[in-house]
Design a protein around this motif. Structure first.
Motif, PDB file in Angstrom:
ATOM      1  N   VAL A 127       0.851  -1.197   0.000  1.00 49.54           N
ATOM      2  CA  VAL A 127       0.000   0.000   0.000  1.00 49.54           C
ATOM      3  C   VAL A 127       0.885   1.246   0.000  1.00 49.54           C
ATOM      4  O   VAL A 127       1.982   1.250   0.563  1.00 49.54           O
ATOM      5  CB  VAL A 127      -0.913  -0.009   1.245  1.00 49.54           C
ATOM      6  CG1 VAL A 127      -1.561   1.357   1.479  1.00 49.54           C
ATOM      7  CG2 VAL A 127      -1.985  -1.078   1.098  1.00 49.54           C
ATOM      8  N   ARG A 128       0.420   2.306  -0.622  1.00 48.99           N
ATOM      9  CA  ARG A 128       1.182   3.555  -0.685  1.00 48.99           C
ATOM     10  C   ARG A 128       1.397   4.166   0.707  1.00 48.99           C
ATOM     11  O   ARG A 128       0.648   3.886   1.642  1.00 48.99           O
ATOM     12  CB  ARG A 128       0.477   4.571  -1.586  1.00 48.99           C
ATOM     13  CG  ARG A 128      -0.893   5.063  -1.084  1.00 48.99           C
ATOM     14  CD  ARG A 128      -1.493   6.014  -2.110  1.00 48.99           C
ATOM     15  NE  ARG A 128      -2.885   6.367  -1.854  1.00 48.99           N
ATOM     16  CZ  ARG A 128      -3.292   7.467  -1.227  1.00 48.99           C
ATOM     17  NH1 ARG A 128      -2.403   8.316  -0.726  1.00 48.99           N
ATOM     18  NH2 ARG A 128      -4.575   7.731  -1.079  1.00 48.99           N
ATOM     19  N   GLN A 129       2.412   5.032   0.823  1.00 47.26           N
ATOM     20  CA  GLN A 129       2.652   5.735   2.077  1.00 47.26           C
ATOM     21  C   GLN A 129       1.477   6.672   2.350  1.00 47.26           C
ATOM     22  O   GLN A 129       0.988   7.361   1.455  1.00 47.26           O
ATOM     23  CB  GLN A 129       3.964   6.504   2.014  1.00 47.26           C
ATOM     24  CG  GLN A 129       5.196   5.598   1.881  1.00 47.26           C
ATOM     25  CD  GLN A 129       5.291   4.553   2.964  1.00 47.26           C
ATOM     26  OE1 GLN A 129       4.799   3.442   2.798  1.00 47.26           O
ATOM     27  NE2 GLN A 129       5.903   4.893   4.085  1.00 47.26           N
ATOM     28  N   GLY A 148      -9.492   4.795   7.462  1.00 48.34           N
ATOM     29  CA  GLY A 148      -8.624   5.325   6.420  1.00 48.34           C
ATOM     30  C   GLY A 148      -7.730   4.252   5.822  1.00 48.34           C
ATOM     31  O   GLY A 148      -7.485   4.233   4.611  1.00 48.34           O
ATOM     32  N   LEU A 149      -7.235   3.332   6.660  1.00 45.55           N
ATOM     33  CA  LEU A 149      -6.433   2.222   6.148  1.00 45.55           C
ATOM     34  C   LEU A 149      -7.270   1.308   5.262  1.00 45.55           C
ATOM     35  O   LEU A 149      -6.794   0.814   4.230  1.00 45.55           O
ATOM     36  CB  LEU A 149      -5.836   1.427   7.312  1.00 45.55           C
ATOM     37  CG  LEU A 149      -4.789   2.154   8.169  1.00 45.55           C
ATOM     38  CD1 LEU A 149      -4.300   1.238   9.284  1.00 45.55           C
ATOM     39  CD2 LEU A 149      -3.609   2.639   7.327  1.00 45.55           C
ATOM     40  N   VAL A 150      -8.508   1.090   5.655  1.00 46.75           N
ATOM     41  CA  VAL A 150      -9.394   0.260   4.837  1.00 46.75           C
ATOM     42  C   VAL A 150      -9.659   0.935   3.492  1.00 46.75           C
ATOM     43  O   VAL A 150      -9.752   0.264   2.453  1.00 46.75           O
ATOM     44  CB  VAL A 150     -10.704  -0.044   5.580  1.00 46.75           C
ATOM     45  CG1 VAL A 150     -11.716  -0.714   4.658  1.00 46.75           C
ATOM     46  CG2 VAL A 150     -10.418  -0.943   6.790  1.00 46.75           C
ATOM     47  N   GLU A 151      -9.751   2.262   3.480  1.00 42.56           N
ATOM     48  CA  GLU A 151      -9.927   2.969   2.211  1.00 42.56           C
ATOM     49  C   GLU A 151      -8.730   2.753   1.292  1.00 42.56           C
ATOM     50  O   GLU A 151      -8.880   2.633   0.065  1.00 42.56           O
ATOM     51  CB  GLU A 151     -10.127   4.466   2.464  1.00 42.56           C
ATOM     52  CG  GLU A 151     -11.494   4.816   3.034  1.00 42.56           C
ATOM     53  CD  GLU A 151     -12.639   4.347   2.148  1.00 42.56           C
ATOM     54  OE1 GLU A 151     -12.593   4.633   0.929  1.00 42.56           O
ATOM     55  OE2 GLU A 151     -13.554   3.693   2.669  1.00 42.56           O
ATOM     56  N   LEU A 152      -7.521   2.690   1.869  1.00 49.21           N
ATOM     57  CA  LEU A 152      -6.334   2.418   1.060  1.00 49.21           C
ATOM     58  C   LEU A 152      -6.380   1.011   0.472  1.00 49.21           C
ATOM     59  O   LEU A 152      -5.975   0.787  -0.675  1.00 49.21           O
ATOM     60  CB  LEU A 152      -5.075   2.581   1.918  1.00 49.21           C
ATOM     61  CG  LEU A 152      -4.740   3.999   2.381  1.00 49.21           C
ATOM     62  CD1 LEU A 152      -3.563   3.972   3.349  1.00 49.21           C
ATOM     63  CD2 LEU A 152      -4.422   4.902   1.198  1.00 49.21           C
ATOM     64  N   ILE A 153      -6.879   0.079   1.256  1.00 47.22           N
ATOM     65  CA  ILE A 153      -7.040  -1.297   0.760  1.00 47.22           C
ATOM     66  C   ILE A 153      -8.043  -1.320  -0.388  1.00 47.22           C
ATOM     67  O   ILE A 153      -7.829  -1.970  -1.424  1.00 47.22           O
ATOM     68  CB  ILE A 153      -7.488  -2.218   1.908  1.00 47.22           C
ATOM     69  CG1 ILE A 153      -6.368  -2.354   2.946  1.00 47.22           C
ATOM     70  CG2 ILE A 153      -7.903  -3.590   1.378  1.00 47.22           C
ATOM     71  CD1 ILE A 153      -6.795  -3.043   4.228  1.00 47.22           C
ATOM     72  N   LYS A 154      -9.141  -0.580  -0.233  1.00 47.81           N
ATOM     73  CA  LYS A 154     -10.169  -0.531  -1.271  1.00 47.81           C
ATOM     74  C   LYS A 154      -9.637   0.087  -2.566  1.00 47.81           C
ATOM     75  O   LYS A 154     -10.041  -0.318  -3.659  1.00 47.81           O
ATOM     76  CB  LYS A 154     -11.390   0.240  -0.749  1.00 47.81           C
ATOM     77  CG  LYS A 154     -12.163  -0.510   0.323  1.00 47.81           C
ATOM     78  CD  LYS A 154     -13.112   0.384   1.092  1.00 47.81           C
ATOM     79  CE  LYS A 154     -14.210   0.959   0.215  1.00 47.81           C
ATOM     80  NZ  LYS A 154     -15.158   1.785   1.019  1.00 47.81           N
ATOM     81  N   GLU A 155      -8.728   1.063  -2.433  1.00 43.73           N
ATOM     82  CA  GLU A 155      -8.092   1.633  -3.624  1.00 43.73           C
ATOM     83  C   GLU A 155      -7.449   0.537  -4.461  1.00 43.73           C
ATOM     84  O   GLU A 155      -7.602   0.472  -5.678  1.00 43.73           O
ATOM     85  CB  GLU A 155      -6.988   2.617  -3.219  1.00 43.73           C
ATOM     86  CG  GLU A 155      -7.425   3.996  -2.852  1.00 43.73           C
ATOM     87  CD  GLU A 155      -6.222   4.879  -2.558  1.00 43.73           C
ATOM     88  OE1 GLU A 155      -5.092   4.528  -2.975  1.00 43.73           O
ATOM     89  OE2 GLU A 155      -6.397   5.914  -1.896  1.00 43.73           O
ATOM     90  N   ARG A 156      -6.709  -0.329  -3.778  1.00 40.65           N
ATOM     91  CA  ARG A 156      -5.939  -1.350  -4.488  1.00 40.65           C
ATOM     92  C   ARG A 156      -6.797  -2.516  -4.956  1.00 40.65           C
ATOM     93  O   ARG A 156      -6.429  -3.219  -5.894  1.00 40.65           O
ATOM     94  CB  ARG A 156      -4.790  -1.834  -3.592  1.00 40.65           C
ATOM     95  CG  ARG A 156      -3.828  -0.720  -3.203  1.00 40.65           C
ATOM     96  CD  ARG A 156      -3.116  -0.138  -4.409  1.00 40.65           C
ATOM     97  NE  ARG A 156      -2.167  -1.076  -4.952  1.00 40.65           N
ATOM     98  CZ  ARG A 156      -0.898  -1.153  -4.587  1.00 40.65           C
ATOM     99  NH1 ARG A 156      -0.416  -0.318  -3.686  1.00 40.65           N
ATOM    100  NH2 ARG A 156      -0.110  -2.054  -5.127  1.00 40.65           N
TER     101      ARG A 156
END
Length: 388
Positions: free
Chosen positions: A146-148, A330-338
């Motif tokens: 995941v991105r920084q 917010g971390l879950v949103e990053l997972i959803k991005e990917r």
């Protein structure tokens, strides 16, 4: 990076000892390759010894893992979360082996470090590459990262809440000592790193950052510090009660040979200068850390707090993101991005959303002789630990 149907999440972290017998073996892992004798390591072990040989980081990672699992379930995302460490059990390699044995083939790694830099980003990618090669899983298990997320709203919001509470508390402390209008400095703290590593943070060709965080917008000479200052300014701008308060960036937890330059000022030295300058109270915002692990509990809650007391400064240390609901979601949103289930790449501060895929020469490790750390073939080929 294009979305993929990941079938597991790896929460990757630093790790820490779980008892007195673990402390020296843990520190040997942290300092491997440097030839540091156990006698020297025992000097470093003091803060772990004082806390029963147990680092808080493991319990905090278990709590974060549970919070992520709960939030994924709430959002009906059926993907399991595993946990692996760089320096202590459960190690990243054994966790990846377990994931493969359970049938997983596409893993998305989420590290507990938010900023750019060798130890906070690139090394986690290398950890995955080394683990895949050592376990024989190269070509069988795919691991992306995941991105920084230093400038995502989910990482910043907990500090906004913390700063509001901290201002009220320090104002109250000053009022109780008869100095209600005393000067307050908001002190944003992060882990110091060698200046050579700070200067190497980000892509070697800084023009690659144009459109995301061009050098002309940095408030520091290196990317690592500039990212922290951008976060600090964003937090200050979101707290009306902070209007008119001074704020600074300081560093902590320095280690290594005294002759090697590290980022300064040290937080304790900074406190002494604030006192001389007429500051009456300090608010410590540990924005460089995701949770209240040993560097926070010892270096801030013990050493920095004691320094403030000796100087007669009102003191408040705000909490880290931990398992704050905004951080977890917010971390879950990053997972959803990917996963491709969310197309909004959110970001706050003057920086744009960071890269999913870093340049191959990004955040290199500068060795003592000025050369850069060599990479393994899996890293260079960007096959199983892509974009190192």
């Amino acid at each position: 990076m294009s979305p993929k149907p990941y079938d597991a999440i790896l929460l990757a972290s630093f790790g820490g000892p779980e008892g007195q017998d673990d402390v020296i073996p843990f520190l040997r892992n942290v300092t491997r390759g440097r030839g540091i004798p156990d006698e020297r390591l025992e000097e470093v072990a003091t803060h772990y010894r004082a806390n029963g040989g147990v680092s808080p980081i493991n319990a905090q990672n278990r709590a974060l893992k549970a919070a992520l699992e709960a939030e994924l379930a709430v959002q009906s995302i059926d993907i399991p979360v595993y946990w692996g460490n760089r320096n202590w059990d459960p190690f990243i390699q054994s966790t990846l082996e377990e994931m493969y044995e359970k049938g997983h083939r596409r893993v998305l790694m989420l590290s507990t470090s938010a900023y750019s830099g060798y130890s906070s980003c690139r090394q986690y990618r290398e950890d995955a590459g080394v683990a895949l090669r050592a376990s024989g899983l190269e070509g069988k298990l795919e691991v992306d990262k995941v991105r920084q997320y230093f400038n995502t709203p989910g990482f910043i919001e907990p500090s906004v809440d913390g700063l509001k509470a901290a201002i009220a508390d320090v104002r109250q402390q000053l009022a109780e000592t008869g100095n209600p209008d005393g000067r307050i400095t908001v002190v944003f703290a992060t882990h110091s790193i060698p200046t050579s590593d700070a200067e190497a943070a980000g892509p070697k060709d800084k023009s690659y950052l144009d459109g995301v965080f061009p050098v002309s917008e940095w408030k520091a000479t290196d990317l690592y510090s500039a990212q922290h200052l951008a976060v600090a300014e964003e937090i200050m701008s979101r707290v009306p009660e902070a209007a008119g308060l001074e704020h600074t960036l300081v560093f902590q937890s320095r280690s290594g040979a005294p002759h090697v330059p590290w980022l300064e000022p040290d937080i304790n030295d900074a406190f002494e200068e604030y006192k001389k300058d007429g500051v009456a109270g300090v608010i410590v915002m540990p924005i460089g850390f995701v949770s209240d692990h040993m560097e926070v509990v010892w270096d801030l809650d013990t050493e920095a707090k004691d320094t403030a007391a000796e100087l007669g400064l009102a003191f408040h240390r705000a909490p880290t993101a931990g398992t704050h609901p905004a951080f977890v979601s917010g971390l879950v949103e990053l997972i959803k991005e990917r996963l491709g289930t969310s197309t909004e790449r959110v970001a706050a501060t003057t920086c744009g959303a960071w890269f999913d895929v870093c340049r191959p020469e990004c955040c290199v490790k500068v060795m003592r002789d000025g050369t850069t750390k060599p990479t393994i073939a899996a890293v260079d080929a960007e096959v199983k630990a892509p974009a190192l």
